[in-house]
Design a protein around this motif. Sequence first.
Motif, PDB file in Angstrom:
ATOM      1  N   ASN A   8      44.123  40.751  45.465  1.00 50.72           N
ATOM      2  CA  ASN A   8      43.928  39.841  46.681  1.00 50.72           C
ATOM      3  C   ASN A   8      43.147  38.917  46.323  1.00 50.72           C
ATOM      4  OD1 ASN A   8      46.168  40.615  48.046  1.00 50.72           O
ATOM      5  ND2 ASN A   8      45.202  42.031  49.591  1.00 50.72           N
ATOM      6  N   ASP A   9      41.635  39.495  45.700  1.00 51.84           N
ATOM      7  CA  ASP A   9      40.545  38.679  45.164  1.00 51.84           C
ATOM      8  C   ASP A   9      40.903  37.804  43.900  1.00 51.84           C
ATOM      9  OD1 ASP A   9      39.067  39.713  47.260  1.00 51.84           O
ATOM     10  OD2 ASP A   9      37.856  41.082  45.877  1.00 51.84           O
ATOM     11  N   GLN A  13      40.986  33.796  43.888  1.00 54.67           N
ATOM     12  CA  GLN A  13      40.189  32.903  42.955  1.00 54.67           C
ATOM     13  C   GLN A  13      41.142  32.098  42.469  1.00 54.67           C
ATOM     14  OE1 GLN A  13      38.364  35.608  40.442  1.00 54.67           O
ATOM     15  NE2 GLN A  13      36.499  35.896  41.509  1.00 54.67           N
TER      16      GLN A  13
END
Length: 114
Positions: A8-9, A13
């Motif tokens: 998810n990060d 990004q």
Amino acid sequence: NALNVVKNDLIAQVDELSCEKEVLRGELDAVTHAKTKLEEKNKELEEELKKVKAELEEAKQKVKNENEDDSDVPTAQRKRFTRVEMARVLMERNQYKERLMELQEAVRWTEMIR
């Protein structure tokens, strides 16, 4: 679970970088458009400068011819500039100098942009 958090990060990004990329593309397009406008303006100003230089040469030639005509006349009878005429000539000269400086500045800007 940790893998999902990292995934998810990374997706966040990628999304953020994509948005930033679009913004930068828009800015690049705007700068490119401004550059072309400045180049066109520069060409116009260069043409105007050529015209002004041609006018200046014509005026110099005219004054030179008038001075040659006056050389036969005695000094006391020659026509002299009045204060008003001299002021007008000086103002015109200053305007030409300002135009020249503006043209030079425009050329410098376009060189910087290139």
